[in-house]
Design a protein around this motif. Structure first.
Motif, PDB file in Angstrom:
ATOM      1  N   GLY A 115       0.831  -1.201   0.000  1.00  0.00           N
ATOM      2  CA  GLY A 115       0.000   0.000   0.000  1.00  0.00           C
ATOM      3  C   GLY A 115       0.860   1.244   0.000  1.00  0.00           C
ATOM      4  O   GLY A 115       2.045   1.202   0.333  1.00  0.00           O
ATOM      5  N   ILE A 160      -1.812  -0.985   7.682  1.00  0.00           N
ATOM      6  CA  ILE A 160      -3.173  -0.763   7.154  1.00  0.00           C
ATOM      7  C   ILE A 160      -3.890   0.353   7.910  1.00  0.00           C
ATOM      8  O   ILE A 160      -4.771   0.997   7.363  1.00  0.00           O
ATOM      9  N   MET A 163      -3.357   3.502   5.968  1.00  0.00           N
ATOM     10  CA  MET A 163      -3.789   3.599   4.571  1.00  0.00           C
ATOM     11  C   MET A 163      -4.995   4.518   4.482  1.00  0.00           C
ATOM     12  O   MET A 163      -5.740   4.674   5.455  1.00  0.00           O
ATOM     13  N   ALA A 167      -8.192   2.905   0.054  1.00  0.00           N
ATOM     14  CA  ALA A 167      -7.255   1.798  -0.145  1.00  0.00           C
ATOM     15  C   ALA A 167      -7.608   0.637   0.756  1.00  0.00           C
ATOM     16  O   ALA A 167      -7.565  -0.530   0.350  1.00  0.00           O
ATOM     17  N   LYS A 168      -8.007   0.950   1.986  1.00  0.00           N
ATOM     18  CA  LYS A 168      -8.342  -0.103   2.936  1.00  0.00           C
ATOM     19  C   LYS A 168      -9.620  -0.845   2.515  1.00  0.00           C
ATOM     20  O   LYS A 168      -9.702  -2.066   2.633  1.00  0.00           O
TER      21      LYS A 168
END
Ligand code: ZN
Length: 198
Positions: A115, A160, A163, A167-168
């Protein structure tokens, strides 16, 4: 000795690492095993939580990362980052510079997921080395990013979490699958997918 790397879904990855009060043989052996585990998985960083120990210890080695340069000052002196690798950080405290940049990251606890993460461009980190000596590192570029990723792990924060929500969301089915696999106790030998896996 290579250790198994925990995957997303394991609660230890969410635990804040305890401060290391005494650097004894147990800590030295663990650091050595973490370096072997990181190299064995082609990763460039590893935190103790990823090998089931919630303590303030992480290892890094960016010496093979050629396309994403770093600068490094160790205790006030400019040095070539590769000469300080592998780097062991014990009880690190980080100060973030004000400027940020986006960059790609992967994580050994998230196989096949990468990511774009916003991080400070420059940081100062104060820590102890394996001899218990205090060290101060000022760094920019990829090493600065890598240390921020590792210090997050030591505080139970995962990439995460940093992010964008878009995106997540697009990763949510992959993340659910990973979490289920972990709950079922599936064993993996993760390998880095890129030179940016921490
Ligand atoms: Zn990671």
């Amino acid at each position: 000795m290579r250790l198994s790397i925990l995957q997303y879904g394991d609660p230890i990855l969410r635990a804040k690492g305890k401060r290391i009060e005494k650097i004894d043989d147990r800590v030295r052996d663990l650091a050595q095993n973490m370096i072997e585990t990181m190299h064995g998985a082609n990763g460039v960083g590893l935190a103790a939580q990823q090998v089931s120990e919630a303590i303030q210890l992480s290892v890094l080695d960016v010496s093979q990362v050629e396309d994403r340069p770093s600068t490094m000052k160790l205790n006030g002196r400019n040095i070539a980052p590769e000469t300080a690798m592998p780097l062991v950080l014990i009880n690190p405290q980080i100060d973030l510079g004000a400027e940020t940049e986006m960059g790609a990251e992967g994580c050994l606890s998230f196989p096949e997921i990468t990511g774009e993460i916003e991080r400070a461009k420059s940081i100062t980190v104060r820590a102890q080395n394996l001899d218990g000596d205090p060290i101060e590192i000022e760094t920019t570029g990829f090493l600065a990013r890598a240390i921020q990723h590792e210090v997050d792990h030591l505080n139970g924060i995962l990439f995460i979490d940093r992010m964008s929500s878009g995106a997540k969301t697009s990763l949510s089915s992959k993340l659910k699958r990973l979490q289920k696999e972990t709950e079922r106790g599936a064993k993996h030998r993760p390998k880095a997918v890129a030179e940016t896996t921490l």
